[in-house]
Design an enzyme around this catalytic site. Sequence first.
Site, PDB file in Angstrom:
ATOM      1  N   ASP A 405       0.915  -0.857   0.333  1.00  0.00           N
ATOM      2  CA  ASP A 405      -0.358  -0.124  -0.412  1.00  0.00           C
ATOM      3  C   ASP A 405       0.674   1.313  -0.261  1.00  0.00           C
ATOM      4  OD1 ASP A 405      -2.618   1.194   0.530  1.00  0.00           O
ATOM      5  OD2 ASP A 405      -2.012   1.719   1.752  1.00  0.00           O
ATOM      6  N   GLU A 458       1.410  -0.340  -4.802  1.00  0.00           N
ATOM      7  CA  GLU A 458       0.077   0.779  -5.848  1.00  0.00           C
ATOM      8  C   GLU A 458       1.036   1.784  -5.484  1.00  0.00           C
ATOM      9  OE1 GLU A 458      -3.395   2.723  -3.545  1.00  0.00           O
ATOM     10  OE2 GLU A 458      -1.983   2.251  -2.765  1.00  0.00           O
TER      11      GLU A 458
END
Length: 728
Positions: A405, A458
């Site tokens: 993330d 990401e």
Amino acid sequence: MSDRIDRDVINALIAGHFADPFSVLGMHKTTAGLEVRALLPDATDVWVIEPKTGRKLAKLECLDSRGFFSGVIPRRKNFFRYQLAVVWHGQQNLIDDPYRFGPLIQEMDAWLLSEGTHLRPYETLGAHADTMDGVTGTRFSVWAPNARRVSVVGQFNYWDGRRHPMRLRKESGIWELFIPGAHNGQLYKYEMIDANGNLRLKSDPYAFEAQMRPETASLICGLPEKVVQTEERKKANQFDAPISIYEVHLGSWRRHTDNNFWLSYRELADQLVPYAKWMGFTHLELLPINEHPFDGSWGYQPTGLYAPTRRFGTRDDFRYFIDAAHAAGLNVILDWVPGHFPTDDFALAEFDGTNLYEHSDPREGYHQDWNTLIYNYGRREVSNFLVGNALYWIERFGIDALRVDAVASMIYRDYSRKEGEWIPNEFGGRENLEAIEFLRNTNRILGEQVSGAVTMAEESTDFPGVSRPQDMGGLGFWYKWNLGWMHDTLDYMKLDPIYRQYHHDKLTFGMLYNYTENFVLPLSHDEVVHGKKSILDRMPGDAWQKFANLRAYYGWMWAFPGKKLLFMGNEFAQGREWNHDASLDWHLLEGGDNWHHGVQRLVRDLNHTYRHHKAMHELDFDPYGFEWLVVDDKERSVLIFVRRDKEGNEIIVASNFTPVPRHDYRFGINQPGKWREILNTDSMHYHGSNAGNGGAVHSDEIASHGRQHSLSLTLPPLATIWLVREAE
């Protein structure tokens, strides 16, 4: 009062301010002989017992009414095994003395932990049930180099920090203690006097299980057995494999209708897993399941990085869920958050009274967007904690991939910061060199240790080489989310079709950089929250046009180069934004057949067709796998391309992004013959208008678009069609 122990030492020990309990407690050689000392608050009588015979060797004298006992063993010169018979409140208990055991951590482990090169620090640190010198119990180890005193407190000692102060291994900053009788299933924490003299209670950073919020204690439990990744699961992660990911928040996929309570891991194994398999997805991606205190963080602010959240059951229940997914042929991706952690006092923040896990300067260590703290990746023990965690989930739970993330927030020091709010690196640049090295090192170690597992990033900027090997200057991820493609295509789709001709490049631009990374095309949870609307609700027009636009878009997405990711609810066109506190709107699929059923059937057919035809996935990252046939017809918002497999088999994909049917639309093709329609998003099966080409169309020897042969098609309104060439 005995002259063998100084009164100040006893006072400091009882007050919890003595850092070296093993120098006082346990068995020691003195001029008077072997002396046994014990700190046993509330005890009235204590004897030293010979375990083999049960004979009382000596009664210890109470030197302090607060529980300090001492006594000399007559006629004994060499250390020996002993037990203590202790009377508490009139009841005698036979216990093993924790302070008769030697150091726990081996010198090599201590050195590797200090160097930050221990591949599996979780095998040493944390709480581990063990047997030492024939005695069963639990060994505890915690890194807190600046604490003045650390004790283990828990259900086994009435949460009393006086009873089990730990030994400090100064060379590594690790405190350790073996507690006889402490066993799996018991709760514990670390009580410490921190570097500033404050009393703190901390959860174990390496706890394998923890209490559910709002409680914060850690739970003793065994280290899970290793899970071997099968060859089938390895193949399912490869670049040429069909990868269609169903992204799920376990707490809101479905809930109990009577009380809105979560499904358990085992209930999810029985309901979510077969549903994802039936829908044709290849992978399940789980929003973070690490223990976290705040439901509204969706798991992205974890406090227990090694502990699956207890919201849905136990650690073993979670393993059951993973096993069920694997048995159904689904690989499992775990969202992993090494970028930041919350400020909760019971967790990592100022762990030993210093900025141990985080940077001390808020310009480096504080993330103002999320009110969280940023790991100090340059500190070896911190980096080791995180790298070990990545390996832990893959090796011990059988996780097949980690999706990392917020990578951009890690690799840029000025991420979301104004001038003056960040500190340049040693070369004056904005890159976080330590974070970059951490990511490269993590990916390298995973590649070496668990070949077949992969990582996905990401990463929201154009940082070069995110999914390129480290020796090419890359970060070493296997895949990168293509957030640029997602933003461009959604911006295009939300336009009224009459204006799309002026933004034609938003659909074509992605191919200009497609081969710079190994991309995943994500329609993730981030796109259906915070006022962005649902994917369906972003589509223009009346209800019929909204659904038609969405179906055409999905047909385009599944055909475009790159692996696929769809957040839950989008597969049946949920109309409202995602709400983490409630179930998906499954009632939309109740009653008679409707548009939502149509979208659900389409996504299912897209998955199965995509998986069946190698041309749609085998060469996602090879220019041979894609070719434009019509790229410049912006006036009619038509785009046509070919997907190709290694053997040259082709599938033609044609999209019409206007509500006007295009009859007799001619375009050049590479391979003449009969082309069969294998997917049409306008089919009545999906509640479309059912315009099409009667199932198949033959090519003509009519030149078009610089090619000798061509097809003349009907392009349905707001639709995407796929055609495959029939074998001669």
